[in-house]
Design an enzyme around this catalytic site. Structure first.
Site, PDB file in Angstrom:
ATOM      1  N   CYS A 108       4.945   4.171  -8.987  1.00  7.84           N
ATOM      2  CA  CYS A 108       5.802   5.066  -8.187  1.00  7.84           C
ATOM      3  C   CYS A 108       7.163   5.295  -8.847  1.00  7.84           C
ATOM      4  O   CYS A 108       7.918   6.170  -8.423  1.00  7.84           O
ATOM      5  CB  CYS A 108       5.978   4.513  -6.778  1.00  7.84           C
ATOM      6  N   HIS A 242      12.941   6.240  -3.716  1.00 11.40           N
ATOM      7  CA  HIS A 242      11.491   6.455  -3.589  1.00 11.40           C
ATOM      8  C   HIS A 242      11.090   6.443  -2.117  1.00 11.40           C
ATOM      9  O   HIS A 242      11.430   5.518  -1.365  1.00 11.40           O
ATOM     10  CB  HIS A 242      10.747   5.383  -4.376  1.00 11.40           C
ATOM     11  N   ASN A 272       4.121   8.404   1.426  1.00  9.53           N
ATOM     12  CA  ASN A 272       4.477   7.965   0.070  1.00  9.53           C
ATOM     13  C   ASN A 272       3.625   8.740  -0.938  1.00  9.53           C
ATOM     14  O   ASN A 272       2.422   8.515  -1.029  1.00  9.53           O
ATOM     15  CB  ASN A 272       4.219   6.448  -0.018  1.00  9.53           C
TER      16      ASN A 272
HETATM   17  N1  COA Z   1      -1.837   0.068  12.238  1.00  5.31           N
HETATM   18  C1  COA Z   1      -1.717  -0.931  13.138  1.00  5.31           C
HETATM   19  N2  COA Z   1      -1.556  -2.220  12.783  1.00  5.31           N
HETATM   20  C2  COA Z   1      -1.497  -2.498  11.475  1.00  5.31           C
HETATM   21  C3  COA Z   1      -1.599  -1.497  10.482  1.00  5.31           C
HETATM   22  C4  COA Z   1      -1.776  -0.180  10.926  1.00  5.31           C
HETATM   23  N3  COA Z   1      -1.877   0.846  10.048  1.00  5.31           N
HETATM   24  N4  COA Z   1      -1.493  -2.092   9.275  1.00  5.31           N
HETATM   25  C5  COA Z   1      -1.323  -3.403   9.490  1.00  5.31           C
HETATM   26  N5  COA Z   1      -1.322  -3.646  10.813  1.00  5.31           N
HETATM   27  C6  COA Z   1      -1.178  -4.926  11.499  1.00  5.31           C
HETATM   28  C7  COA Z   1      -1.499  -6.112  10.629  1.00  5.31           C
HETATM   29  O1  COA Z   1      -2.900  -6.349  10.609  1.00  5.31           O
HETATM   30  C8  COA Z   1      -0.737  -7.213  11.310  1.00  5.31           C
HETATM   31  O2  COA Z   1      -1.480  -7.654  12.396  1.00  5.31           O
HETATM   32  P1  COA Z   1      -1.437  -9.206  12.859  1.00  5.31           P
HETATM   33  O3  COA Z   1       0.005  -9.500  13.201  1.00  5.31           O
HETATM   34  O4  COA Z   1      -2.353  -9.235  14.024  1.00  5.31           O
HETATM   35  O5  COA Z   1      -1.913  -9.990  11.667  1.00  5.31           O
HETATM   36  C9  COA Z   1       0.499  -6.503  11.856  1.00  5.31           C
HETATM   37  O6  COA Z   1       0.180  -5.115  11.855  1.00  5.31           O
HETATM   38  C10 COA Z   1       1.749  -6.755  11.078  1.00  5.31           C
HETATM   39  O7  COA Z   1       1.463  -6.607   9.715  1.00  5.31           O
HETATM   40  P2  COA Z   1       2.599  -6.789   8.640  1.00  5.31           P
HETATM   41  O8  COA Z   1       1.973  -6.669   7.312  1.00  5.31           O
HETATM   42  O9  COA Z   1       3.410  -8.001   8.921  1.00  5.31           O
HETATM   43  O10 COA Z   1       3.534  -5.529   8.971  1.00  5.31           O
HETATM   44  P3  COA Z   1       4.837  -5.110   8.254  1.00  5.31           P
HETATM   45  O11 COA Z   1       5.923  -5.044   9.236  1.00  5.31           O
HETATM   46  O12 COA Z   1       5.083  -5.888   7.000  1.00  5.31           O
HETATM   47  O13 COA Z   1       4.499  -3.612   7.808  1.00  5.31           O
HETATM   48  C11 COA Z   1       3.854  -2.359   5.872  1.00  5.31           C
HETATM   49  C12 COA Z   1       3.417  -3.383   6.928  1.00  5.31           C
HETATM   50  C13 COA Z   1       2.683  -2.152   4.922  1.00  5.31           C
HETATM   51  C14 COA Z   1       4.197  -1.071   6.571  1.00  5.31           C
HETATM   52  C15 COA Z   1       5.107  -2.897   5.119  1.00  5.31           C
HETATM   53  O14 COA Z   1       4.894  -4.217   4.724  1.00  5.31           O
HETATM   54  C16 COA Z   1       5.434  -2.060   3.907  1.00  5.31           C
HETATM   55  O15 COA Z   1       5.782  -0.903   4.020  1.00  5.31           O
HETATM   56  N6  COA Z   1       5.365  -2.648   2.711  1.00  5.31           N
HETATM   57  C17 COA Z   1       5.620  -1.908   1.499  1.00  5.31           C
HETATM   58  C18 COA Z   1       4.414  -1.060   1.157  1.00  5.31           C
HETATM   59  C19 COA Z   1       4.704  -0.026   0.110  1.00  5.31           C
HETATM   60  O16 COA Z   1       5.735   0.587   0.104  1.00  5.31           O
HETATM   61  N7  COA Z   1       3.739   0.167  -0.794  1.00  5.31           N
HETATM   62  C20 COA Z   1       3.831   1.148  -1.825  1.00  5.31           C
HETATM   63  C21 COA Z   1       4.731   0.680  -2.892  1.00  5.31           C
HETATM   64  S1  COA Z   1       5.040   1.952  -4.050  1.00  5.31           S
END
Ligand code: COA
Length: 320
Positions: A108, A242, A272
């Site tokens: 990215c 980004h 994204n």
């Molecule tokens: N819808 C509903 N629930 C979801 C979900 C979705 N699309 N995706 C994950 N969950 C759930 C998980 O299973 C977890 O459930 P649990 O508590 O029962 O285990 C819960 O939501 C929390 O998950 P968590 O991973 O702690 O959430 P988070 O607050 O960290 O948010 C992201 C998840 C992916 C949005 C966040 O971590 C993020 O944006 N990370 C960076 C990703 C990124 O930018 N990637 C590209 C890089 S270039």
């Protein structure tokens, strides 16, 4: 180096969070609060080539540079349906460019990496006019039976024409090996010497770890860039970060103690779009007259690897 032309292109199909909730165990509320994303554009009838071509053509038109006068085509792309030839090679003919080209995978952060390389080519006189195309189809990496990654991404392309000039002041690029937190593996043929055929693996991501690295590394890049150029966050008009997650952008913004207006976003609409994201933002803002001549900007991106790239520049207005 300065930017003299911009372009972008998005697929026609707009997919809302509610549409995803129709077949994934997710909800508009979860996606909006955790990411800020409301809709994304996903390829349906278009190909990545179509999007890249249309972004590149728009950038050429706005720059006033003829395709045959482009000395180098740098294409930022994580993956497309061809491993070879490069996306750059695929674009040369239809664009009418006859110059060297290569694809760069800076995840990215690929657009900032491409700008850094273009800057070096221009400084050494290797090229005088360079077309940079950042085109990505992350929707084609995701497992659409899982909610963890598929809700985050959108497809799109952006393009910039750059030439000699004094606009870009400094770059900071970093790289580190964190293969396990964000990866997408292609399939591998079996050979007479290694009979293990490997199947492609849809995108695997440790979201929390990516989030942590993204915030920390962007902050480090921006702080370093500002410090070594004798600037403070208050000296910067706009931070173009980004477009992955609104919460990531907010964490960076809060560290820099800057108002929301200085961190424009379009991830609400596009999700994204990987390395295309900052270019789409630049194109939209520049065309809307929201990038003022002489404004000091910071670009900051991060991606799988783990890699990061940031740039400090003074914007030169483009007349469309
Ligand atoms: N819808 C509903 N629930 C979801 C979900 C979705 N699309 N995706 C994950 N969950 C759930 C998980 O299973 C977890 O459930 P649990 O508590 O029962 O285990 C819960 O939501 C929390 O998950 P968590 O991973 O702690 O959430 P988070 O607050 O960290 O948010 C992201 C998840 C992916 C949005 C966040 O971590 C993020 O944006 N990370 C960076 C990703 C990124 O930018 N990637 C590209 C890089 S270039």
């Amino acid at each position: 180096m300065k930017i003299i032309g911009t372009g972008s292109a998005l697929p026609k199909e707009i997919v809302t969070n509610d549409m995803l909730a129709g077949f994934l165990d997710t909800s508009d509320a979860w996606i909006t609060t955790r990411t800020g994303i409301r809709t994304r554009h996903l390829q349906s009838h278009e190909t990545l080539r179509d999007l890249a071509l249309s972004a590149a053509q728009a950038a050429l038109v706005s720059s006033g540079v003829q395709a045959e006068d482009i000395d180098y085509l740098i294409c930022s792309n994580v993956a497309n349906s061809y491993v070879s030839p490069s996306l750059g090679s695929i674009l040369l003919g239809p664009l009418g460019c006859c110059c060297p080209t290569f694809d760069l995978n800076g995840a990215c952060a690929g657009l900032v990496y491409s700008l850094d390389i273009a800057d070096s080519f221009l400084k050494t006189g290797k090229a005088r006019k360079i077309l940079i195309v950042a085109a990505e189809e992350p929707s084609r990496f995701c497992n659409w039976h899982e909610r963890e990654t598929s809700v985050l991404f959108g497809d799109g392309a952006s393009a910039l024409v750059v030439t000699e000039g004094e606009s870009f002041v400094d770059f900071r690029l970093t790289g580190d090996t964190h293969t396990d937190i964000l990866y997408y593996k292609r399939s591998m043929e079996a050979t007479p010497y290694d009979r293990v055929e490997e199947k492609t693996t849809p995108l695997v991501m440790n979201g929390r770890e990516v989030f942590r690295l993204a915030v920390n590394s962007c902050i480090e890049d921006i702080d370093t860039l500002l410090e070594r150029n004798g600037k403070t966050p208050d000296d910067i008009e706009l931070f173009l970060v980004h477009q992955a997650n609104l919460r990531i952008i907010d964490c960076i913004r809060e560290h820099l103690e800057q108002p929301k207006e200085k961190f424009p976003t379009n991830l609400q609409n596009y999700g994204n779009t990987s390395s295309a994201s900052i270019g789409i933002l630049i194109d939209e803002m520049s065309r809307a007259g929201e990038l003022k001549d002489g404004a000091t900007l910071v670009l900051s991106a991060f991606g799988g690897g783990f890699v990061t790239g940031a740039a400090l520049l003074k914007w030169s207005q483009i007349n469309y």
